[in-house]
Design a protein around this motif. Structure first.
Motif, mmCIF file in Angstrom:
data_model
loop_
_atom_site.group_PDB
_atom_site.id
_atom_site.type_symbol
_atom_site.label_atom_id
_atom_site.label_comp_id
_atom_site.label_asym_id
_atom_site.label_seq_id
_atom_site.Cartn_x
_atom_site.Cartn_y
_atom_site.Cartn_z
ATOM 1 N N VAL A 21 -10.450 -67.733 94.471
ATOM 2 C CA VAL A 21 -10.443 -66.526 93.645
ATOM 3 C C VAL A 21 -11.150 -66.796 92.321
ATOM 4 N N SER A 22 -10.873 -67.950 91.745
ATOM 5 C CA SER A 22 -11.499 -68.294 90.460
ATOM 6 C C SER A 22 -13.014 -68.364 90.593
ATOM 7 N N SER A 23 -13.514 -68.957 91.693
ATOM 8 C CA SER A 23 -14.962 -69.049 91.901
ATOM 9 C C SER A 23 -15.580 -67.673 92.071
ATOM 10 N N ILE A 24 -14.886 -66.815 92.809
ATOM 11 C CA ILE A 24 -15.407 -65.458 93.014
ATOM 12 C C ILE A 24 -15.473 -64.702 91.694
ATOM 13 N N VAL A 25 -14.410 -64.801 90.886
ATOM 14 C CA VAL A 25 -14.395 -64.108 89.592
ATOM 15 C C VAL A 25 -15.502 -64.654 88.685
ATOM 16 N N GLU A 26 -15.716 -65.953 88.746
ATOM 17 C CA GLU A 26 -16.765 -66.554 87.923
ATOM 18 C C GLU A 26 -18.141 -66.015 88.313
ATOM 19 N N ARG A 27 -18.400 -65.886 89.648
ATOM 20 C CA ARG A 27 -19.700 -65.349 90.072
ATOM 21 C C ARG A 27 -19.874 -63.896 89.660
ATOM 22 N N HIS A 28 -18.772 -63.192 89.455
ATOM 23 C CA HIS A 28 -18.845 -61.790 89.041
ATOM 24 C C HIS A 28 -18.792 -61.635 87.517
ATOM 25 N N LYS A 29 -18.885 -62.760 86.807
ATOM 26 C CA LYS A 29 -18.885 -62.740 85.337
ATOM 27 C C LYS A 29 -17.602 -62.093 84.807
ATOM 28 N N GLY A 30 -16.495 -62.433 85.459
ATOM 29 C CA GLY A 30 -15.224 -61.853 85.056
ATOM 30 C C GLY A 30 -14.301 -62.873 84.435
ATOM 31 N N ARG A 31 -13.027 -62.485 84.358
ATOM 32 C CA ARG A 31 -12.011 -63.350 83.748
ATOM 33 C C ARG A 31 -10.854 -63.509 84.725
ATOM 34 N N PHE A 32 -10.270 -64.719 84.738
ATOM 35 C CA PHE A 32 -9.171 -65.043 85.645
ATOM 36 C C PHE A 32 -7.968 -65.455 84.809
ATOM 37 N N ILE A 33 -6.868 -64.678 84.885
ATOM 38 C CA ILE A 33 -5.736 -64.851 83.968
ATOM 39 C C ILE A 33 -4.450 -64.941 84.782
ATOM 40 N N GLY A 34 -3.586 -65.901 84.440
ATOM 41 C CA GLY A 34 -2.262 -66.004 85.040
ATOM 42 C C GLY A 34 -1.195 -65.997 83.971
ATOM 43 N N THR A 35 -0.159 -65.148 84.137
ATOM 44 C CA THR A 35 0.880 -65.000 83.114
ATOM 45 C C THR A 35 2.250 -65.030 83.776
ATOM 46 N N ALA A 36 3.187 -65.754 83.215
ATOM 47 C CA ALA A 36 4.566 -65.769 83.698
ATOM 48 C C ALA A 36 5.280 -64.506 83.222
ATOM 49 N N ASN A 37 5.990 -63.838 84.123
ATOM 50 C CA ASN A 37 6.743 -62.642 83.750
ATOM 51 C C ASN A 37 7.967 -63.024 82.924
ATOM 52 N N GLU A 38 8.467 -62.058 82.160
ATOM 53 C CA GLU A 38 9.604 -62.340 81.277
ATOM 54 C C GLU A 38 10.856 -62.676 82.074
ATOM 55 N N ASP A 39 11.108 -61.927 83.153
ATOM 56 C CA ASP A 39 12.339 -62.166 83.899
ATOM 57 C C ASP A 39 12.096 -63.112 85.078
ATOM 58 N N ARG A 40 11.280 -62.678 86.046
ATOM 59 C CA ARG A 40 11.004 -63.496 87.219
ATOM 60 C C ARG A 40 9.576 -63.261 87.661
ATOM 61 N N GLY A 41 9.019 -64.264 88.338
ATOM 62 C CA GLY A 41 7.736 -64.072 88.966
ATOM 63 C C GLY A 41 6.549 -64.291 88.048
ATOM 64 N N VAL A 42 5.359 -63.988 88.629
ATOM 65 C CA VAL A 42 4.093 -64.256 87.963
ATOM 66 C C VAL A 42 3.192 -63.038 88.140
#
Length: 656
Positions: free
Chosen positions: A613-634
């Motif tokens: 996914v990161s490679s695909i986003v990079e080829r599309h000149k985009g941004r790849f972001i991961g954030t932990a949720n406040e209660d549970r999950g990502v």
């Protein structure tokens, strides 16, 4: 003159004596035969009973059988002498339905015609009646169309009369069934909605109360094991069936026609509280109907029975006055529609068809089996070829990875060499993607192939199941082929060209592929607006979204209330596609760690999903972001730059 006058007197006296003697002889014969009571009953009986003449004198001819003597007088009148009563059996169900009215009227009519001492009426349950018919301990039977049809051939039964009701348009279309639910139930609008619902009904052997709806649902394309898997039987009590539906204990009900109207007329239920499902206009008068119509009751005897008595019974039935609710006996009609019902349900005379045998199946499906054998051989050949190809690609993948490491260590300023190095790196990434992405289609192909093989060994293959499995195998094989073709294209420097397209189409396609894979039973909530114009490669975007959904499904696998949310919205000058799950609680440090290449939290994972996914986003000149949720999950986000649509719709989003 005196002599002539006396001669005329003696002649008239002789004629009078002969007539008087004949009258006295007839009276004596009547007294000896014991039929005076039946004559007086016939003359003094209620008016609604039809009349069949039995006035007789000492007759000229007689027809004999062990228990009956029929005497015809000189005036054409018929008189019956019985040495033992004629037994007439009524099926018990006739006493509890609309047939109960006609049963009482029939008893009175036959008693008035033949005399009560010459007839014996019995009411038997279905099992008792079956034994009585088989042992010939009864002479005539008043029974349902289903009972008569099931035993017509085996017991050599012969119809004498058929029942006609006032609400029917024809004696062949007298009874059927009606589906209903509570008036406030908006989730059920048609009989096809009855699948997996709670249903109230009479009893399993009820012809109009269960067998007719069962065949009707089958002809509507509803799976019977689904539609009738939760049925509550209340016996022959229509009020309990209706009250169970109105109280909410059951979702819907099925009853014989006119039962609801009778309850409404008696004030036991209100018409406004009931909603009829699938009503057929004009099928019956004053009664709602949802199914095909069938004959109702038959008056039957045996083939070879005394024809004189049978004709006399027919005449008595056909001359009987209608009941107050319009019931009457008419000429016997065909029961072909009942045979068709038995054939479709594989019951009664056709119960043997429900028993599966290898020889019959091969004989009936020989052509289909030949085609399936050819297709199966083709599928096996394709799977074997694909397995060989995968092994070869895996070997090439390992070699490509080694080559990539060597090329990354070289630092040459030549542009051609740099370009070649970039191309080789892409080949390596896509080769890695093969090992990661081909696992799902190959697994699906293996599952469906094994399923078909097991079903074939058990002999439970049907055309619909086979077609569905083959369709899935072809789809997954096509997907695997696309992956392989894409890698080959990269290897030939055919790097996909980005073009302006509606990204929502690729996102929806990835969602559909994920759902069809049945990878997870988590609740998937999507908010994807249309017309997401961006400069993309649609196949790579679909691949990226599908990987994010698979990772989210794995994250919530052990969560009881698992939910995955996918949304797309504009942020700055990007389309932000966010996939969020309610998996276990993680810190931001945990999220940052597993977003690194080749790092995974799965026991058997390779850590390639987010890397791809990161490679695909990079080829599309985009941004790849991961954030932990406040209660549970990502929440994992990919930002793709917004492109200007031809109609300027994206410009309007930002006030341009």
């Amino acid at each position: 003159m005196d002599w002539k006058r006396h001669r005329k007197f003696w002649r008239d006296a002789a004629i009078a004596a002969v007539v008087l003697g004949a009258c006295l002889g007839g009276l004596y014969a009547a007294l000896q035969g014991g039929d005076i009571s039946s004559i007086s009953r016939r003359l003094d009986g209620p008016r609604e009973v039809g009349h069949y003449s039995t006035f007789a004198d000492v007759g000229k001819s007689a027809v004999q059988r062990p228990e009956l003597q029929v005497v015809h007088d000189s005036f054409g009148h018929t008189r019956f002498y019985f040495t033992k009563p004629v037994r007439i059996a009524f099926q018990e169900v006739t006493e509890r339905t609309v047939g109960g009215h006609i049963a009482e009227q029939t008893r009175r009519q036959l008693s008035a015609t033949f005399g009560e001492q010459n007839l014996q009426f019995v009411t038997l349950r279905s099992a008792e009646l079956d034994e009585a018919v088989r042992s010939r301990t009864v002479d005539y039977v008043v029974t349902t169309a289903a009972f008569f049809t099931e035993r017509e051939v085996s017991e050599r039964l012969h119809p004498i009369a058929s029942l006609m009701t006032g609400s029917a348009n024809s004696p062949t279309e007298v009874t059927g069934a009606v589906y209903f639910t509570a008036a406030g139930n908006v989730s059920i609008r048609d009989p096809v909605d009855l699948a997996h619902r709670r249903i109230a009904a009479f009893f399993p052997s009820s012809f109009p109360g269960f067998l007719v709806p069962e065949r009707d649902l089958l002809r509507r394309g509803v799976q019977i094991d689904q539609a009738l898997s939760h049925v509550t039987f209340f016996g022959q009590d229509a009020e309990k069936v209706v009250q169970s539906v109105l109280s909410g204990h059951d979702d819907a009900g099925m009853l014989p026609v006119c039962e609801i109207e009778h309850l409404v007329n008696e004030g036991k239920v209100k018409a406004d509280d009931i909603k009829i499902l699938g009503a057929r206009a004009g099928a019956l008068k004053n009664c709602a109907c949802s199914t095909d119509l069938y004959p109702f009751f038959y008056f039957v005897g045996y083939e070879g029975s005394d024809t004189t008595l049978t004709r006399a019974i027919s005449a008595a039935l056909f001359t009987m006055t209608r009941t107050e609710d319009g019931l009457e006996w008419v000429l016997p009609i065909s029961n072909r529609s009942v045979y068709d019902l038995f054939f479709d349900l594989k019951i009664g005379p056709y119960a043997h068809l429900a028993k599966w045998t290898v020889s019959r199946f091969v004989r009936e499906q020989s052509r289909t089996l030949a085609v399936l054998g050819i297709l199966l051989a083709a599928v096996v050949f394709y799977i074997v070829s694909l397995s060989v190809l995968v092994r070869r690609r895996t070997t090439a993948l390992q070699a490509a990875l080694e080559e990539r490491k060597k090329m990354e260590m070289q630092a040459i300023a030549s542009r051609d060499h740099i370009a070649n190095l970039e191309r080789t790196g892409i080949v390596g990434q896509m080769s890695t993607m093969i090992a990661h992405e081909l696992k799902q289609p190959l697994g699906a192909i293996t599952n469906f192939g094994n399923g078909l093989l097991r079903r074939m060994r058990r002999g439970k293959i049907d055309e619909a199941t086979f077609e569905q499995a083959l369709t899935e195998i072809v789809d997954q094989s096509t997907r695997a082929s696309q992956i392989v073709d894409r890698v080959r294209g990269y290897a030939k420097q055919q790097i996909p060209e980005l073009r302006v397209a509606d990204m929502s189409v690729s996102v929806e396609r990835a969602i559909e592929t994920f759902r069809r894979s049945q990878r997870s039973d988590a609740r998937l909530v999507t908010r994807v607006p249309p017309y997401l114009w961006a400069e993309i490669d649609d196949w790579e975007i679909e691949l990226a979204v599908h990987n994010l959904l698979k990772n989210a499904a794995d994250a919530v696998a052990e969560i009881p209330d698992r939910t995955i949310t996918l949304s797309v919205r504009p942020v700055e000058h990007y389309w932000r596609l966010a996939v969020s799950d309610n998996g276990p609680h993680l810190t931001q440090q945990d999220v940052d760690r597993f977003m690194l290449p080749l790092v995974t939290t799965k026991q058997h994972g390779l850590g390639l999903g987010l890397s791809i996914v990161s490679s695909i986003v990079e080829r599309h000149k985009g941004r790849f972001i991961g954030t932990a949720n406040e209660d549970r999950g990502v929440t994992i986000c990919i930002d793709i730059p917004i492109a200007t649509a031809g109609d300027g719709s994206n410009d309007r989003l930002f006030g341009a």
